[in-house]
Design an enzyme around this catalytic site. Sequence first.
Site, mmCIF file in Angstrom:
data_model
loop_
_atom_site.group_PDB
_atom_site.id
_atom_site.type_symbol
_atom_site.label_atom_id
_atom_site.label_comp_id
_atom_site.label_asym_id
_atom_site.label_seq_id
_atom_site.Cartn_x
_atom_site.Cartn_y
_atom_site.Cartn_z
ATOM 1 N N LYS A 121 0.806 -1.226 0.000
ATOM 2 C CA LYS A 121 0.000 0.000 0.000
ATOM 3 C C LYS A 121 0.841 1.278 0.000
ATOM 4 O O LYS A 121 0.434 2.299 -0.544
ATOM 5 C CB LYS A 121 -0.933 0.010 1.212
ATOM 6 C CG LYS A 121 -1.979 -1.096 1.205
ATOM 7 C CD LYS A 121 -2.997 -0.886 0.110
ATOM 8 C CE LYS A 121 -4.148 -1.882 0.205
ATOM 9 N NZ LYS A 121 -5.083 -1.740 -0.928
ATOM 10 N N GLU B 220 -9.802 5.783 3.139
ATOM 11 C CA GLU B 220 -10.597 4.702 3.701
ATOM 12 C C GLU B 220 -9.642 3.554 3.995
ATOM 13 O O GLU B 220 -8.558 3.487 3.448
ATOM 14 C CB GLU B 220 -11.658 4.248 2.701
ATOM 15 C CG GLU B 220 -11.180 3.198 1.680
ATOM 16 C CD GLU B 220 -10.120 3.704 0.708
ATOM 17 O OE1 GLU B 220 -9.984 4.938 0.559
ATOM 18 O OE2 GLU B 220 -9.416 2.864 0.106
ATOM 19 N N SER C 171 1.666 -9.777 -1.058
ATOM 20 C CA SER C 171 1.351 -8.342 -0.973
ATOM 21 C C SER C 171 1.519 -7.754 0.420
ATOM 22 O O SER C 171 1.693 -6.551 0.566
ATOM 23 C CB SER C 171 -0.068 -8.107 -1.481
ATOM 24 O OG SER C 171 -0.977 -8.913 -0.748
#
Lengths: 284, 399
Positions: B93, B115, B381
């Site tokens: 991210k 969010e 990830s």
Amino acid sequence: MSAAPVRASANRLEQRLAELRRRGGKGLAPYVTAGDGGLETTLAVLRALDDAGAACVELGVPFSDPIADGPLLQQAADRALADGTTLAGILSTVREFRSGSRGRPGSELPVALMSYSNPLLRRGWSALCRDAAKAGVDALIVPDLPPEEAGEMREAALSSGICPIFFVAPTTTEPRVRMAAEASRGFLYVVGRTGVTGAATDIDAATVSFLQRVRAAAALPLAVGFGLATPGQVAAALAHADLAIVGSALVRHIHESARSAPDFVAAAARAAAGFLTELRRGLP
Amino acid sequence: MSGPPAHGFAAPTRFGAFGGCFAPETLMAPLLELEQAWLAARADPAFAAELDALLRHYAGRPTPLSPARRLSQCLGCEVWLKREDLLHTGAHKLNNTLGQCLLAARMGRRRILAETGAGQHGVATATACALLGLDCVVYMGAVDAARQRPNVLRMQLLGARVHVVEHGQKTLKDAINEALRAWVADPQHSHYVLGSALGPHPFPSIVAGFQEVIGREARAQMLEQARALPDAVLACVGGGSNAIGIFRGFLDDPGVRLTGVEAGGRGPGAGEHAARFQGGSPGVLHGCHSYLLQDADGQIQPTHSVSAGLDYPAVGPEHAALHASGRARYVSAGDAEALAGFQLLARCEGILPALESSHAVGWLSRQAASLRGQRVLVNLSGRGDKDLDTVARILEPEP
């Protein structure tokens, strides 16, 4: 593909607005969420709003994820969905409102259907507009469908005799105001301030200059909304617009007045009529 | 067609039939401005250099490509892991949040909205804001806030305000609704850092653009370390930003199969999973046209996944286009398979993967027989520290 759609005549909404302008008048455009309290309540509320002198009405088709709405209208949509409200049921209600029932004659009050893209797109724009026109709907308002994405919707609406209505907001640039006005029929929906539905609005200097900017760029009647709740706010808004949209405050008033009443439907209708009558004091 | 009015956007808004910009009018001006700023930044070598320096000296790029030797032995295929779990904050991210926060600062926006589902995007946004001196508000569903408690604390320690969302299903979808509303209310001073490759244009392109560094690195690393491209690339798909990040590195290599793994949850029933391609249909949610889970009336259906990051009813539009063209295929792995993947990777490789990434490992383990002898690249990830409570509850339920 057929040639560009041509409409035979102005529909109920355009006729009503033309009449209003001829008389130099202004009007109230109440919003209610269809199915909030059940569709029987919605029918009674529509009739009450008509009797109380609404110029037209916006009928919300509830959606599970209404990103442009504040908590009040989201809760109303949640209540309507929990009650099993569907688009098909809403169109039946409009049909009954138009044709009359139970000794009550049909109504010519213009009805604008308002919802988000997904529940409408589910039926397909052509089928939706055809079915809605047949039921007696006069206009279509879709907050998450800007003119750029509305090619199909607009074509389907126009060929069914339905007015597509687009938005302008304080952040909207001059060319976009013209684009939205050119794409719209009936009226242009003016969001009085940035924000979701329902938060309080003061008609301050910035809002006035925004409304004047839109008025200068658009020949279409203007309906201004978001947060209007008192006759004073209605009067201030109508100094620069043709229609005042009243949504969250009305939805809350109906819900709070009716929820513990012995006859919910009758109480909701009385509350709607009472609220509109009070706001009419803000008309010039 | 009566043509729609000329578009204000300069870049393509669609991926095939999907994507677009289904946004309220209040957001159109900020979205148009964002696109302009993004295109200008993309063409500006100084922006690229600044982002690259942050990725290298702060975030820890390039992330390693690890040969998974014992897992390969166990499964009978050659497994390579792209280690986004080793990026600062523990997931991919940060690639996106550093990029978008730099962009926001360039645009003069000092207030950042985001969010979060699993909390990873919220932590990555709070981190980038702390680093760049920006204000940060993170919207998080109450259900997610409860199951990802450590990430709530992390965000708060990083100086972010965590706004817990108490309506709807109280998960990622509702957090996005609330963040969008906050942006609608203050578009001139705020920037919304959307965490996945979805939402209205230009977000899907911006996010994928900041994540494609994963695929670029992975391709070069495969050629260097394995001396060959992979036969298959696997990634979990929630909104799909880690998957599109690694897929983009291999789109022009027709011999490389691309497979996205969605959350199969507890099974195929409505509300039991988040497998949009298997259980969903095209529609519009949160500003874009893509595949989503909806009922016959177009109402968005509830979703379930053991992993908060995959628990979302829509998928990014570029994935919908890759699905339509057949360039990528989309499969699903359930909660139990993800758990099995989590344990397998822990024991074979000494890596606790995020429950999201565990879906890719779980699917690989189930399909190992059909992949025998093949070279498989898995995008790991994120890391699984945030999921320890969840995993412990499932493996050792309290009496």
